[in-house]
Design a protein around this motif. Structure first.
Motif, PDB file in Angstrom:
ATOM      1  N   ALA A  44       0.794  -1.229   0.000  1.00 45.42           N
ATOM      2  CA  ALA A  44       0.000   0.000   0.000  1.00 45.42           C
ATOM      3  C   ALA A  44       0.825   1.276   0.000  1.00 45.42           C
ATOM      4  CB  ALA A  44      -0.938  -0.030   1.215  1.00 45.42           C
ATOM      5  N   LEU A  45       2.121   1.169  -0.287  1.00 45.11           N
ATOM      6  CA  LEU A  45       2.965   2.375  -0.277  1.00 45.11           C
ATOM      7  C   LEU A  45       3.077   2.911  -1.699  1.00 45.11           C
ATOM      8  CD1 LEU A  45       4.675   4.109   1.675  1.00 45.11           C
ATOM      9  CD2 LEU A  45       6.668   2.794   0.947  1.00 45.11           C
ATOM     10  N   MET A  46       2.390   3.987  -1.975  1.00 44.30           N
ATOM     11  CA  MET A  46       2.369   4.533  -3.325  1.00 44.30           C
ATOM     12  C   MET A  46       3.680   5.267  -3.624  1.00 44.30           C
ATOM     13  SD  MET A  46      -0.745   6.629  -5.035  1.00 44.30           S
ATOM     14  CE  MET A  46      -1.547   5.394  -6.072  1.00 44.30           C
ATOM     15  N   ALA A  47       4.286   4.974  -4.775  1.00 45.26           N
ATOM     16  CA  ALA A  47       5.544   5.634  -5.137  1.00 45.26           C
ATOM     17  C   ALA A  47       5.349   7.156  -5.181  1.00 45.26           C
ATOM     18  CB  ALA A  47       6.038   5.114  -6.489  1.00 45.26           C
ATOM     19  N   LYS A  48       4.345   7.604  -5.922  1.00 37.06           N
ATOM     20  CA  LYS A  48       4.103   9.043  -6.030  1.00 37.06           C
ATOM     21  C   LYS A  48       3.093   9.457  -4.970  1.00 37.06           C
ATOM     22  CE  LYS A  48       5.319   8.684 -10.870  1.00 37.06           C
ATOM     23  NZ  LYS A  48       4.998   8.893 -12.299  1.00 37.06           N
ATOM     24  N   GLY A  49       3.526   9.320  -3.735  1.00 36.45           N
ATOM     25  CA  GLY A  49       2.645   9.592  -2.606  1.00 36.45           C
ATOM     26  C   GLY A  49       2.100  11.006  -2.606  1.00 36.45           C
ATOM     27  N   TRP A  50       2.850  11.923  -3.253  1.00 37.56           N
ATOM     28  CA  TRP A  50       2.389  13.309  -3.236  1.00 37.56           C
ATOM     29  C   TRP A  50       1.044  13.478  -3.935  1.00 37.56           C
ATOM     30  CZ3 TRP A  50       6.434  11.933  -6.622  1.00 37.56           C
ATOM     31  CH2 TRP A  50       6.128  12.038  -7.974  1.00 37.56           C
ATOM     32  N   LEU A  51       0.691  12.507  -4.818  1.00 39.88           N
ATOM     33  CA  LEU A  51      -0.603  12.626  -5.492  1.00 39.88           C
ATOM     34  C   LEU A  51      -1.736  12.675  -4.468  1.00 39.88           C
ATOM     35  CD1 LEU A  51      -0.091  10.024  -8.369  1.00 39.88           C
ATOM     36  CD2 LEU A  51      -0.007  12.540  -8.565  1.00 39.88           C
ATOM     37  N   MET A  52      -1.564  11.970  -3.376  1.00 42.62           N
ATOM     38  CA  MET A  52      -2.592  12.015  -2.338  1.00 42.62           C
ATOM     39  C   MET A  52      -2.423  13.231  -1.454  1.00 42.62           C
ATOM     40  SD  MET A  52      -3.165   7.977  -1.512  1.00 42.62           S
ATOM     41  CE  MET A  52      -1.457   7.536  -1.178  1.00 42.62           C
ATOM     42  N   GLY A  53      -1.180  13.594  -1.157  1.00 39.48           N
ATOM     43  CA  GLY A  53      -0.951  14.801  -0.368  1.00 39.48           C
ATOM     44  C   GLY A  53      -1.575  16.010  -1.042  1.00 39.48           C
ATOM     45  N   LEU A  54      -1.361  16.104  -2.330  1.00 41.57           N
ATOM     46  CA  LEU A  54      -1.868  17.238  -3.101  1.00 41.57           C
ATOM     47  C   LEU A  54      -3.396  17.267  -3.083  1.00 41.57           C
ATOM     48  CD1 LEU A  54      -0.376  19.340  -4.950  1.00 41.57           C
ATOM     49  CD2 LEU A  54      -0.995  17.860  -6.854  1.00 41.57           C
ATOM     50  N   GLN A  55      -4.001  16.130  -3.201  1.00 43.77           N
ATOM     51  CA  GLN A  55      -5.468  16.088  -3.209  1.00 43.77           C
ATOM     52  C   GLN A  55      -6.034  16.489  -1.846  1.00 43.77           C
ATOM     53  OE1 GLN A  55      -7.385  12.859  -5.747  1.00 43.77           O
ATOM     54  NE2 GLN A  55      -5.362  11.958  -5.459  1.00 43.77           N
ATOM     55  N   PHE A  56      -5.449  15.954  -0.786  1.00 44.39           N
ATOM     56  CA  PHE A  56      -5.973  16.307   0.538  1.00 44.39           C
ATOM     57  C   PHE A  56      -5.631  17.746   0.908  1.00 44.39           C
ATOM     58  CE2 PHE A  56      -6.943  11.868   0.971  1.00 44.39           C
ATOM     59  CZ  PHE A  56      -8.124  11.908   1.700  1.00 44.39           C
ATOM     60  N   ASP A  57      -4.494  18.221   0.432  1.00 45.53           N
ATOM     61  CA  ASP A  57      -4.166  19.622   0.664  1.00 45.53           C
ATOM     62  C   ASP A  57      -5.237  20.508   0.028  1.00 45.53           C
ATOM     63  OD1 ASP A  57      -2.137  21.666   1.556  1.00 45.53           O
ATOM     64  OD2 ASP A  57      -2.290  22.168  -0.582  1.00 45.53           O
ATOM     65  N   THR A  58      -5.660  20.134  -1.154  1.00 44.31           N
ATOM     66  CA  THR A  58      -6.708  20.896  -1.838  1.00 44.31           C
ATOM     67  C   THR A  58      -8.035  20.772  -1.106  1.00 44.31           C
ATOM     68  OG1 THR A  58      -5.561  20.378  -3.901  1.00 44.31           O
ATOM     69  CG2 THR A  58      -7.818  21.223  -4.083  1.00 44.31           C
ATOM     70  N   LEU A  59      -8.397  19.566  -0.723  1.00 41.92           N
ATOM     71  CA  LEU A  59      -9.694  19.348  -0.062  1.00 41.92           C
ATOM     72  C   LEU A  59      -9.766  20.048   1.293  1.00 41.92           C
ATOM     73  CD1 LEU A  59     -10.251  15.550  -0.856  1.00 41.92           C
ATOM     74  CD2 LEU A  59     -11.606  17.465  -1.750  1.00 41.92           C
ATOM     75  N   PHE A  60      -8.612  20.207   1.949  1.00 38.62           N
ATOM     76  CA  PHE A  60      -8.633  20.847   3.268  1.00 38.62           C
ATOM     77  C   PHE A  60      -8.172  22.309   3.215  1.00 38.62           C
ATOM     78  CE2 PHE A  60     -10.361  18.075   6.407  1.00 38.62           C
ATOM     79  CZ  PHE A  60     -10.487  16.899   5.688  1.00 38.62           C
ATOM     80  N   THR A  61      -8.243  22.891   2.033  1.00 36.61           N
ATOM     81  CA  THR A  61      -8.002  24.316   1.902  1.00 36.61           C
ATOM     82  C   THR A  61      -9.364  25.010   1.764  1.00 36.61           C
ATOM     83  OG1 THR A  61      -5.874  23.931   0.836  1.00 36.61           O
ATOM     84  CG2 THR A  61      -6.898  26.078   0.451  1.00 36.61           C
ATOM     85  N   ASP A  62      -9.595  25.992   2.603  1.00 36.70           N
ATOM     86  CA  ASP A  62     -10.847  26.774   2.552  1.00 36.70           C
ATOM     87  C   ASP A  62     -12.094  25.892   2.641  1.00 36.70           C
ATOM     88  OD1 ASP A  62      -9.255  29.015   2.226  1.00 36.70           O
ATOM     89  OD2 ASP A  62      -9.365  28.930   0.028  1.00 36.70           O
ATOM     90  N   GLY A  63     -11.995  24.808   3.397  1.00 32.55           N
ATOM     91  CA  GLY A  63     -13.198  24.011   3.672  1.00 32.55           C
ATOM     92  C   GLY A  63     -13.811  23.338   2.466  1.00 32.55           C
ATOM     93  N   LEU A  64     -13.000  23.084   1.423  1.00 31.34           N
ATOM     94  CA  LEU A  64     -13.566  22.476   0.215  1.00 31.34           C
ATOM     95  C   LEU A  64     -14.236  21.141   0.526  1.00 31.34           C
ATOM     96  CD1 LEU A  64     -13.852  22.687  -2.894  1.00 31.34           C
ATOM     97  CD2 LEU A  64     -11.704  21.401  -3.079  1.00 31.34           C
ATOM     98  N   TYR A  65     -13.591  20.360   1.389  1.00 30.32           N
ATOM     99  CA  TYR A  65     -14.084  18.995   1.666  1.00 30.32           C
ATOM    100  C   TYR A  65     -15.529  19.010   2.147  1.00 30.32           C
ATOM    101  CZ  TYR A  65     -14.098  14.201   3.564  1.00 30.32           C
ATOM    102  OH  TYR A  65     -14.378  12.887   3.824  1.00 30.32           O
ATOM    103  N   THR A  66     -15.818  19.817   3.156  1.00 28.82           N
ATOM    104  CA  THR A  66     -17.190  19.815   3.679  1.00 28.82           C
ATOM    105  C   THR A  66     -18.139  20.545   2.729  1.00 28.82           C
ATOM    106  OG1 THR A  66     -16.422  21.624   5.092  1.00 28.82           O
ATOM    107  CG2 THR A  66     -16.707  19.481   6.130  1.00 28.82           C
ATOM    108  N   ARG A  67     -17.619  21.566   2.031  1.00 32.03           N
ATOM    109  CA  ARG A  67     -18.478  22.294   1.113  1.00 32.03           C
ATOM    110  C   ARG A  67     -19.047  21.365   0.028  1.00 32.03           C
ATOM    111  NH1 ARG A  67     -15.829  26.091  -2.204  1.00 32.03           N
ATOM    112  NH2 ARG A  67     -14.163  25.979  -0.647  1.00 32.03           N
TER     113      ARG A  67
END
Lengths: 341, 341, 341, 341
Positions: C235-258
């Protein structure tokens, strides 16, 4: 037919059979919670000079290796062993079946070297990528080894030193421990083993019992809920007292080492005869296993009278065969073997 | 900072990102049952000249190795691999975690030898005790290997010959397959791989995709209920089309091999410069990985400008470092690297 | 065709695709050690009001459940879950494949009851034979549950109370957590979840990401050598940043809950219409999943225009179907669905 | 103290001890390849009227269940069992430890129902999502059950019918098989068991042996390389002849059923007395286990003289206790038990 094939060809020492018969109709609680197990555990603690030892009885060697390694390792850890270690070669993948890798070191007449162990660990931790590798989590050695050789006390202490530096328990497979403890020239005693190892076992199957190995955790380090874990590994015997009773007998009045000595003495005689007749032995050792290079004509001739163990191909014309004595080997059969050589 | 550390430092080829954006709001069924996966599977079958190929997409290399090995082996079998094989060294015990032993052969510049493989099998089956050992059940090789070297077609055929003689599937780890197929001097094509291997995978993660490996079962031999087994291994991606779409793109108009060639060409330039400047390379190869011996002063100097990969200690004063190019490596950065050597 | 089959039918929120494109050629270190992962971890810690939280990104839900349960349980322990829990029913045995039993409690509209959990534990420890049984070692709940229902804060606290009394971590599967946090009537916030659970995950795959779940260990209790353990589970993704980037976006300005709120609002409209038209819903809930009893003629009629999910047989003439909205569901498609009912 | 706690409180039938003593120094080949095992296998084939039966000896019940289930299931399959089945409740997770889920059916006095089994399978295959679920791959029943109850021949045939319709082997746990075969009222014979089951075992541990279960594969369906697989499970006994010799004895002149009958007769007497004195028994059965509801004052009184087994809490004032007879139970001790009731 003479049989020198292995050290588990006969049943048990007669004293064991006698006690099984005497106690047969005694009603006892199951799963090793009976008073015979308790008595045997206490006698083993005393023989080990290790009052805090925690002892459990398991019916066979592979099962014991599997249980100890699996319950003492973390999931991300493997067990370090000699390339020739039983757990690496002859257990049908029982260790890997529990999810753990066997990490191998070179063997030198069956022994591992403390220096090479240290280097292995240093290299591992120096590698920036080691989170992508299997952590060395325990060291497994056998004493005597699969080749009948023995560690000296200094060698064991050196290995234990590296183990503890790297926070790895040292596990000694003593399937043939008796034959090692009484071998000529050894300076290693049972209390030494108990002091140096973190966990080890005293082999019964090959040294006088019908079956059974006594696992000894020497540092208060027995894994939690060990009964549940033994059960989960399919290794919890209903009539656990059968093993308690056998070990109680073996550890009464020094029976265990007394009968072990017979095997080594018989092997010494055979070794002497082999040397006298110019045979080549592959390993220098003083325990109950002899590995001898035989040409195929000799093998054909011998096999009419003696059953030996196959070890490995030597070259096109020779094979390494194993001659194995035990607690049950008689002077008479050794005499006949020597005559036939 | 120049980065030559590995071949998975960038995202995806722009053509892939473009299609992800174009299809983003298309509503698709999950778990790889969509039409993009279907299209990609068909294109891969054609590129492999293997109409019966069964193709599945898995998100990463370790996961793919774990899945293929675990689902194709019987419980009593292990996988034969080079000592240096990725499954033996750098997967944190992922193979053993599924219960299977990695049985090792010597490596020769990362390659295994068909003769040594045959000898291994012969010795195994000649041993009367082999029911106490782990059966060789599959052969794993990587092409290119972990050291960037390549098998010739004749070598692959010889290995496959032994495999089939002993009823073992041949599994080729193609995490960097693209870089192997277009390397100068190779005589191995994708149809060759599909014909010779029983199962292999076409690496996407390291060759232009965000993630994803295309596993190809070439002989109608895909394990039963593969979807359930992928799920059980935690490897069934909900939005499976993300991989279908990427492989559909990579296998349209030869994009996969076209972008792979860039990596090898860039590596060739670096190799030429290294030779010219008298550096020593550890392996002779023509793919995208270069293993070069550097003294520590040079490493210190280089690391101010370039990020390289650590490979292993060479001697007290030297370390083997990896220089790795990829589909994304630019001529400009290669020029700067060469200047800094 | 209208699609209300599940909540993973589309790609990602456009803001995510935009950032993937912008950062595509940035060279980043692998395996989740990059600065996007770091930024996302920090934003999640803040959103959870849990400064000590340890966060890792895993690509899918089954994989996350498998990893968390396997790395946090002792070998003799199982995970307690509702009979209807995803880990018990719909993961193809992924939990058992790692050696752990799923111990089941009755479900009440998908929820477990703290009182029944306590009784389970009491009965277990009261049984003198419990060393022959699987120890309850962790409690797994999903929030929202598989039936779209939600725990109240008091219910969660009561369950956590029993967990801690019996030294079991509480694990909350938040594959659809976003849809739970913004549902009408809930009193449970993300900081509540982080305070009450010992480990939980914030689902990305179903709430705006291409893929990815953020696992949060809330009590400094992340298992040792987690990177090695993730790798070992494939389960260790080589390009782990792909998930970091997505969650960084989702948790910027409340996008996730919006974006989560859209799903619940759309579901509320459908529920209202279903009630108005006299349909029977199986569970009372306010999240993005609706389970409705439909007769077969209605199903046949609807399926010409709408793709729904099959849930289970109700009786000879009726089936329970699932209507599922998501962050991507449009008011226009909801309108058309309502018209077709 | 009278002991009616379980049926494994004594050693072995004296005839077995006698033969162990007589053959003790006979030198025999290991791992069950000796002539006693061969003789026992042949006698079992005859007693089963099943000439093609393949027989192996395993030392305990949990181990046998673990081995049979693990070697006969595919990785994506689970074993279907009654909720009350030993493999589901009292083996410390030994089945799950090998990677397989136990799929439960309701129990009716310990029995499963063929109709409910069919419905389970129908529902499973009707579910479009069943690739995300654990496949039913084998059915496990115990005969007698954990509650001492018995299937009729018609019930067994009905279950086997469903099994074969769905391509699942039927596995009968016969840990107490002897006590079932000779129970009053049963119409099930050993040849019936061998004809109906695909695999079953004949319990020795609880019926006259020191230890050992004889596993019988009835349809030429013994898993490949079973020796290696037994070894891998830690279950290959070095001195395998110990089990061969015991089963040879038990299957000579009908000893096995003869001694089993004693247990059932003694239990019948106890049941009669319990009924006469107005005690409530939880299950109607005719084998060697009696489950009786006792108030706590009675338990306190009895426990001064008799050791019984704890079964489960009944209500605040009552507990279900188990009274268990065996091949070794004497009429005298039964008389004393009855007097003390």
């Amino acid at each position: 037919m003479l049989v020198f094939q292995n050290d588990y060809s006969e049943g048990a020492h007669p004293a064991i059979l006698k006690r099984l018969a005497e106690t047969n109709m005694e009603q006892l609680p199951g799963y090793g919670t009976d008073h015979y197990c308790e008595a045997a555990q206490e006698k083993i603690r005393q023989a080990c000079a290790c009052p805090q030892a925690q002892v459990r009885f398991i019916s066979g060697g592979t099962q014991t290796n599997q249980l100890v390694i699996d319950t003492m390792l973390q999931p991300y850890e493997g067990v370090v062993a000699a390339e020739s270690g039983h757990v690496n070669v002859h257990e049908a993948g029982a260790i890997e079946a529990t999810g753990h890798k066997v990490l191998t070191l070179p063997q030198h007449d069956g022994l591992i070297d403390a220096g090479e162990l240290r280097e292995y660990c240093e290299t591992f931790y120096a590698d920036g990528n080691h989170e992508h590798m299997v952590f060395p989590g325990m060291v497994y050695i056998s004493h005597p080894t699969e080749y009948g050789t023995l560690y000296t006390k200094a060698q064991l202490e050196a290995i234990a030193g590296v183990c503890h530096e790297y926070h790895m328990p040292l596990f000694i497979d003593g399937a043939r421990l008796g034959y090692g403890l009484v071998a000529s020239g050894t300076d290693v005693t049972l209390p030494d083993i108990a002091r140096i190892a973190d966990v080890f076992y005293i082999g019964g199957t090959k040294v006088g019992a019908l079956f059974g190995e006594a696992v000894v955790f020497t540092k208060g380090n027995m894994p939690k809920h060990i009964t549940a874990q033994i059960k989960q590994h399919g290794a919890l015997m209903a009539k656990g007292w059968l093993m308690g009773l056998q070990f109680d007998t073996l550890f009464t009045d020094g029976l265990y080492t007394r009968i072990a000595r017979n095997a080594d003495e018989m092997a010494d005689r055979i070794r002497e005869a082999l040397r006298a007749k110019g045979y080549r032995m592959v390993y220098e050792n003083t325990t109950n296993q002899i590995f001898v290079v035989l040409d195929h004509a000799t093998i054909d001739r011998l096999e009419r009278e003696v059953r030996l163990g196959f070890m490995e191909r030597y070259d096109d014309n020779h094979t390494v065969m194993r001659i194995c004595t035990s607690w049950a080997t008689t002077a008479e059969s050794v005499g006949r073997l020597i005559d036939s050589l």
